[in-house]
Every structure is written in C-alpha cells, then in structure tokens.
Design a protein around this motif. Sequence first.
Motif, mmCIF file in Angstrom:
data_model
loop_
_atom_site.group_PDB
_atom_site.id
_atom_site.type_symbol
_atom_site.label_atom_id
_atom_site.label_comp_id
_atom_site.label_asym_id
_atom_site.label_seq_id
_atom_site.Cartn_x
_atom_site.Cartn_y
_atom_site.Cartn_z
ATOM 1 N N TRP A 27 -14.216 -49.027 25.648
ATOM 2 C CA TRP A 27 -14.032 -50.828 25.550
ATOM 3 C C TRP A 27 -15.614 -51.192 25.524
ATOM 4 O O TRP A 27 -15.602 -51.998 24.428
ATOM 5 N N GLU A 28 -16.322 -51.031 26.197
ATOM 6 C CA GLU A 28 -17.756 -51.783 26.132
ATOM 7 C C GLU A 28 -18.475 -51.248 24.758
ATOM 8 O O GLU A 28 -19.436 -51.809 24.538
ATOM 9 N N LYS A 29 -18.017 -50.231 24.132
ATOM 10 C CA LYS A 29 -18.655 -49.572 22.798
ATOM 11 C C LYS A 29 -17.998 -50.178 21.694
ATOM 12 O O LYS A 29 -18.218 -49.835 20.472
ATOM 13 N N SER A 30 -16.667 -50.875 21.978
ATOM 14 C CA SER A 30 -15.947 -51.212 20.602
ATOM 15 C C SER A 30 -16.217 -52.395 19.827
ATOM 16 O O SER A 30 -16.923 -53.477 20.474
ATOM 17 N N GLU A 31 -15.425 -52.385 18.676
ATOM 18 C CA GLU A 31 -15.689 -53.441 17.888
ATOM 19 C C GLU A 31 -15.050 -54.795 18.873
ATOM 20 O O GLU A 31 -15.439 -55.791 18.512
ATOM 21 N N SER A 277 -26.326 -69.069 31.247
ATOM 22 C CA SER A 277 -26.701 -67.510 30.936
ATOM 23 C C SER A 277 -26.126 -66.704 32.194
ATOM 24 O O SER A 277 -25.476 -65.580 31.899
ATOM 25 N N GLY A 278 -26.206 -67.221 33.393
ATOM 26 C CA GLY A 278 -25.557 -66.473 34.597
ATOM 27 C C GLY A 278 -24.285 -66.383 34.569
ATOM 28 O O GLY A 278 -23.772 -65.314 34.853
ATOM 29 N N LEU A 279 -23.536 -67.285 34.175
ATOM 30 C CA LEU A 279 -22.049 -67.128 34.072
ATOM 31 C C LEU A 279 -21.584 -66.143 33.003
ATOM 32 O O LEU A 279 -20.732 -65.526 33.131
ATOM 33 N N ILE A 280 -22.431 -66.086 31.811
ATOM 34 C CA ILE A 280 -22.077 -64.987 30.540
ATOM 35 C C ILE A 280 -22.350 -63.848 31.296
ATOM 36 O O ILE A 280 -21.171 -62.742 31.284
ATOM 37 N N LYS A 281 -23.216 -63.565 32.113
ATOM 38 C CA LYS A 281 -23.521 -62.270 32.787
ATOM 39 C C LYS A 281 -22.530 -61.913 33.635
ATOM 40 O O LYS A 281 -22.141 -60.828 33.755
ATOM 41 N N MET A 282 -22.246 -62.764 34.447
ATOM 42 C CA MET A 282 -21.115 -62.635 35.562
ATOM 43 C C MET A 282 -19.773 -62.525 34.812
ATOM 44 O O MET A 282 -19.050 -61.737 35.345
ATOM 45 N N TYR A 283 -19.387 -62.891 33.402
ATOM 46 C CA TYR A 283 -18.146 -62.859 33.180
ATOM 47 C C TYR A 283 -18.137 -61.276 32.426
ATOM 48 O O TYR A 283 -17.168 -60.683 32.884
ATOM 49 N N LYS A 284 -19.204 -60.803 31.944
ATOM 50 C CA LYS A 284 -19.190 -59.293 31.570
ATOM 51 C C LYS A 284 -19.132 -58.590 32.786
ATOM 52 O O LYS A 284 -18.300 -57.573 32.667
ATOM 53 N N ALA A 285 -19.732 -58.732 34.084
ATOM 54 C CA ALA A 285 -19.423 -58.074 35.106
ATOM 55 C C ALA A 285 -18.260 -58.151 35.927
ATOM 56 O O ALA A 285 -17.759 -57.085 36.503
ATOM 57 N N GLU A 286 -17.701 -59.300 36.146
ATOM 58 C CA GLU A 286 -16.557 -59.345 36.689
ATOM 59 C C GLU A 286 -15.178 -59.508 36.056
ATOM 60 O O GLU A 286 -14.256 -59.310 36.839
ATOM 61 N N VAL A 287 -15.147 -59.815 34.726
ATOM 62 C CA VAL A 287 -14.061 -59.778 34.076
ATOM 63 C C VAL A 287 -13.971 -58.507 33.026
ATOM 64 O O VAL A 287 -13.200 -57.608 33.108
ATOM 65 N N LEU A 288 -15.003 -58.585 32.150
ATOM 66 C CA LEU A 288 -15.199 -57.580 31.072
ATOM 67 C C LEU A 288 -15.256 -56.298 31.384
ATOM 68 O O LEU A 288 -14.577 -55.219 30.742
ATOM 69 N N SER A 289 -15.832 -56.009 32.686
ATOM 70 C CA SER A 289 -16.088 -54.446 32.775
ATOM 71 C C SER A 289 -14.823 -54.040 33.969
ATOM 72 O O SER A 289 -15.280 -52.974 34.501
ATOM 73 N N LYS A 290 -14.046 -54.775 34.423
ATOM 74 C CA LYS A 290 -13.202 -54.576 35.441
ATOM 75 C C LYS A 290 -11.701 -53.983 34.807
ATOM 76 O O LYS A 290 -10.923 -54.553 34.089
ATOM 77 N N PHE A 291 -11.579 -52.799 35.350
ATOM 78 C CA PHE A 291 -10.471 -52.060 34.783
ATOM 79 C C PHE A 291 -9.162 -52.927 35.068
ATOM 80 O O PHE A 291 -8.425 -52.504 34.285
ATOM 81 N N PRO A 292 -8.873 -53.341 36.371
ATOM 82 C CA PRO A 292 -7.472 -53.811 36.231
ATOM 83 C C PRO A 292 -7.157 -54.831 35.607
ATOM 84 O O PRO A 292 -6.021 -55.311 35.119
ATOM 85 N N ALA A 293 -8.455 -55.678 34.752
ATOM 86 C CA ALA A 293 -8.099 -56.682 33.956
ATOM 87 C C ALA A 293 -8.003 -56.325 32.412
ATOM 88 O O ALA A 293 -6.982 -56.383 31.643
ATOM 89 N N ILE A 294 -8.882 -55.091 32.094
ATOM 90 C CA ILE A 294 -8.943 -54.734 30.665
ATOM 91 C C ILE A 294 -8.007 -53.531 30.399
ATOM 92 O O ILE A 294 -7.341 -53.414 29.317
ATOM 93 N N GLN A 295 -7.071 -53.121 31.541
ATOM 94 C CA GLN A 295 -6.244 -52.038 31.393
ATOM 95 C C GLN A 295 -4.926 -52.663 30.686
ATOM 96 O O GLN A 295 -4.049 -51.904 29.921
#
Length: 309
Positions: A27-31, A277-295
């Motif tokens: 996922w994190e390496k995808s288009e 900038s902090g919210l964008i970092k937090m979004y990557k960490a708390e939403v985009l890298s979380k399996f329960p959301a991205i599955q």
Amino acid sequence: MSLNVETHEFMIPEKGVKQPTDIAEKWEKSEAYRDLLGFIGAMNNAVKNKKMRDEYHVSEMMEKLVSIMDAMSQWIDEIPPIDQPQRFGNKAYRDWFKRLQENANGLVRDALGEKYARAVDEVSVYLIESVGNSTRIDYGTGHELAFVAFMCCLYKIGALTESDAVATVFRLFARYLEVMRKLQLVYMLEPAGSQGVWCLDDYQFIPFIWGSSQLLDHPRLKPKSFPNPEICESFSKDYIFLGCIQHINKVKTGPFAEHSNQLWNISAVQLWSKVNSGLIKMYKAEVLSKFPAIQHFLFGSLLTLKPAT
C-alpha cells in the motif's frame, strides 16, 4: 494527468490489502497511495488562505456533482429513522444505503454525461463506499478516504480540472460533509474504529487538514482561538476547520479539553503552518498506515496497488 476515457480499460475496484504486512510492503509503495496523498496536498494548496465565501470558479460539472449530494440529502428526509430500543445504529440507515447502492451509477452517469460513461461503474463504487457501512451502521475516516478517492478519480478521468480545485473543497467536499453530518445525526451512526477521545474527531479528519490551510496566514485567528465557541460561531461559514469545531460543540457535552483532547492539544500549537503539516503527518500515521481502515479500501484501474515508479 487525465487519461483517455475512450480507450482506458476500467474495472470494478476490489480489496487488495489482505494482511497487516501489506500496508508497508504494498500500500505505502503503491500508485494509489502516491496519488491520494498528492491529491490531498494539491487541494491543501488550492485553498491556502482562502475563505469559503470568497469568489471562485464553479464549473457546470461541479454543479452536477454537488447535485448528487443534494439527492442523497433528500433521501434522508424521505427515509425517517425508525423507533427502536437501541440508541445507536438506526436500522432505517440500511434502507437509505440500499437506495444509494441502487441509484449511485445513475446519479454519477447523469452528472458526468456521455463523455465519461465508461468510467461510471468504477468511479461510483467509491461514492457508495464513502457513506459508511450498512452492516455495522457506522462511519469513519476509511469512508471519508473513499470520498477523497471518488474526487481524485474525477480528476484522473478529466471530468474535473485544475480550475475546479477550490470548488472541489468548498463546494463538493463541504456538501459531502454536511450530508455525512446529517446521516450521523439522523441515523445515529457509530464511529467506525474510533479511538475515542484520543482520536482527532469521531468521524472526520480531512476537513481539519484543508481547513487549517485556509487559516495559514490569518492575521487574527490563531490556533489558540478555535476552542472558543463564539469564534466558531462567527467564522464557521468561512472556515471549514471552525465549522468542524462548531459541529463538535453541538453534538458533545462537557469541557472541550475532555471530549476532544487531541484538538485541545493542537490549539496550543503557535502557528497554523505547524498545525497543517502536523495534521498531514498525523493523517499518514493514524489513518493511512492503519490496517483496520485500509483493509477495506478498494483498488481499480484508476487507483492501483501497482508500485509507484
């Protein structure tokens, strides 16, 4: 860059992230990851220091897309909640959701017109995914991400162009937010995968990112001022971030620092640029890298799991 709609091979999006290790490896390496982050960043730049009541370009296509949201809102009025013992998760939501499932293709086809007809089956899936889950009767940041995907796909096929960027946030996304709030309140949707008071908000994340960009160089409104209800009341129609806080103040009781601890912490940050900038970092960490959301995220021909080059 938009693609050739007449020759492109569209497909119905499907799940691709099957196990937690897929997050980092696929996922994190995808288009799709690159494109969605790029889209969020582009919209973030588009609304920088702009107010919602400023003048901006609204295309005919944009008006038609907003009318999809209007139809969805109208259906909530036509399908009232039912009397049931439990407070959360009103089962009438399932009837509303079924109506969207049955009509999404038609709504999107009417908005996009003949030129983009071949893209409809793929794009409309993200619209259906963006309103919550009818089994669990819940809604959260994973569904919000599906709406970001829906909007991103509209750019990829060329239905929306760079000149639509401000209206994408101020008209289309803002209307989507209104409809989602109405859904949450009328059918008492459970927050999906909420981390309680440790999460930014029970349901949304993106409006805080784009909303903080609007305030970057504001001469008077500083991060410390947003917990003040009077500030939100005065400025919510111009600033998405303050509209979000106003909504939280309406639906939650008790001290702000207790019911919205993360936002309370953010109000201590000195500059909106740091908040953004902090919210964008937090979004990557708390939403985009979380399996329960991205599955649950679906990949098609427009947003693919192929490695980004």
